[in-house]
Design a protein around this motif. Structure first.
Motif, PDB file in Angstrom:
ATOM      1  N   GLY A 132      62.823  71.659   2.687  1.00 38.73           N
ATOM      2  CA  GLY A 132      63.681  72.211   3.652  1.00 38.73           C
ATOM      3  C   GLY A 132      63.247  71.990   5.065  1.00 38.73           C
ATOM      4  N   PRO A 167      63.556  65.859  -1.607  1.00 40.44           N
ATOM      5  CA  PRO A 167      63.759  67.070  -2.054  1.00 40.44           C
ATOM      6  C   PRO A 167      62.731  67.402  -3.086  1.00 40.44           C
ATOM      7  CG  PRO A 167      64.846  65.238  -2.891  1.00 40.44           C
ATOM      8  CD  PRO A 167      64.271  64.514  -1.836  1.00 40.44           C
ATOM      9  N   ARG A 190      73.177  73.308  -7.823  1.00 42.29           N
ATOM     10  CA  ARG A 190      72.238  73.741  -6.577  1.00 42.29           C
ATOM     11  C   ARG A 190      71.710  72.668  -5.909  1.00 42.29           C
ATOM     12  NH1 ARG A 190      72.141  76.083  -1.813  1.00 42.29           N
ATOM     13  NH2 ARG A 190      70.105  76.693  -1.376  1.00 42.29           N
ATOM     14  N   GLU A 243      64.713  83.499   3.668  1.00 45.21           N
ATOM     15  CA  GLU A 243      64.483  82.021   3.757  1.00 45.21           C
ATOM     16  C   GLU A 243      64.227  81.942   5.315  1.00 45.21           C
ATOM     17  OE1 GLU A 243      66.237  77.588   3.364  1.00 45.21           O
ATOM     18  OE2 GLU A 243      67.649  79.568   2.502  1.00 45.21           O
ATOM     19  N   LEU A 260      64.776  78.402  -4.416  1.00 41.73           N
ATOM     20  CA  LEU A 260      66.339  78.064  -4.076  1.00 41.73           C
ATOM     21  C   LEU A 260      66.673  77.911  -5.525  1.00 41.73           C
ATOM     22  CD1 LEU A 260      65.941  76.059  -0.954  1.00 41.73           C
ATOM     23  CD2 LEU A 260      66.824  78.185  -1.127  1.00 41.73           C
ATOM     24  N   SER A 276      74.227  70.276  -4.371  1.00 40.52           N
ATOM     25  CA  SER A 276      74.337  70.788  -3.154  1.00 40.52           C
ATOM     26  C   SER A 276      73.368  70.437  -2.054  1.00 40.52           C
ATOM     27  CB  SER A 276      74.696  72.122  -3.221  1.00 40.52           C
ATOM     28  OG  SER A 276      75.041  72.548  -2.054  1.00 40.52           O
ATOM     29  N   LEU A 277      72.007  70.693  -2.321  1.00 41.31           N
ATOM     30  CA  LEU A 277      71.297  70.446  -1.523  1.00 41.31           C
ATOM     31  C   LEU A 277      71.080  68.884  -1.076  1.00 41.31           C
ATOM     32  CD1 LEU A 277      68.201  72.721  -3.046  1.00 41.31           C
ATOM     33  CD2 LEU A 277      69.569  73.040  -0.897  1.00 41.31           C
ATOM     34  N   GLU A 335      73.676  68.327   1.454  1.00 41.16           N
ATOM     35  CA  GLU A 335      73.302  68.733   2.751  1.00 41.16           C
ATOM     36  C   GLU A 335      72.125  67.891   3.412  1.00 41.16           C
ATOM     37  OE1 GLU A 335      71.517  72.989   4.484  1.00 41.16           O
ATOM     38  OE2 GLU A 335      71.891  72.801   2.392  1.00 41.16           O
ATOM     39  N   ARG A 336      71.208  67.811   2.626  1.00 43.74           N
ATOM     40  CA  ARG A 336      69.736  67.359   3.171  1.00 43.74           C
ATOM     41  C   ARG A 336      69.684  65.940   3.090  1.00 43.74           C
ATOM     42  NH1 ARG A 336      65.687  71.879   0.669  1.00 43.74           N
ATOM     43  NH2 ARG A 336      66.821  73.739   1.782  1.00 43.74           N
TER      44      ARG A 336
END
Length: 180
Positions: free
Chosen positions: A83, A12, A131, A56, A122, A134-135, A138-139
């Motif tokens: 990302g 991240p 945020r 994006e 982002l 959340s990332l 997800e990641r």
């Protein structure tokens, strides 16, 4: 040992991919490449402007083309954007031509490290902590799936993190000209 011609850092934003990566590259005698910085050099535009003009999706397309080009090389330490692992093509290329290290860091550490950073599209709007959390959800599993090695950089200074990770890599990564 996982032989690979390149060393790749994923994780991240705020994990230390650039700062740890620079020191680690010097220690290991590798050329350092930061994907976001290289993309800015190639396009002549800062990442936030690329996001603003192309969205994006446009940024990710440029990032994928850059990773394809970089992964054809060897003897590099490549610090990806947070990302970059979202695209399957990127994950495949990173695994085929790189020993991939997931730099892990807590959301609290990210908040601390990114407190004065205004260059993250982002994080430009809304609740940064929400945020980042959340990332992470997800990641995080994607980083884990693509990585050959996970390294917890949380709370470590850059010199200590680079030293410890370098020692681990000496045991786990075999540099090669051709991916096995």
């Amino acid at each position: 040992m996982n032989p690979a011609p390149n060393l790749v850092l994923v994780g991240p934003m705020g994990a230390g991919k650039t700062s740890i990566g620079k020191r680690l590259a010097a220690r290991l005698g590798l050329a350092f490449v930061d994907c976001d910085h290289r993309l800015e050099e190639v396009t002549g535009a800062p990442v936030p402007l690329i996001f603003e003009c192309e969205g994006e999706a446009g940024f990710r397309a440029r990032e994928t083309a850059l990773i394809a080009e970089l992964m054809r090389g060897h003897g590099q330490l490549v610090a990806t954007g947070g990302g970059a692992v979202l695209a399957e093509d990127n994950r495949r290329r990173l695994r085929e031509r790189g020993f991939v290290v997931h730099l892990q860091v807590s959301v609290s550490q990210q908040i601390e490290r990114l407190a004065r950073d205004r260059s993250r599209p982002l994080l430009a709007f809304g609740d940064k902590r929400a945020r980042l959390e959340s990332l992470a959800v997800e990641r995080g599993p994607i980083y884990d799936a693509v990585a050959d090695l996970a390294f917890d950089a949380d709370g470590l200074t850059v010199p200590i993190a680079a030293e410890r990770l370098g020692a681990l890599l000496e045991q786990r990564w075999q540099r090669s000209e051709v991916a096995a």
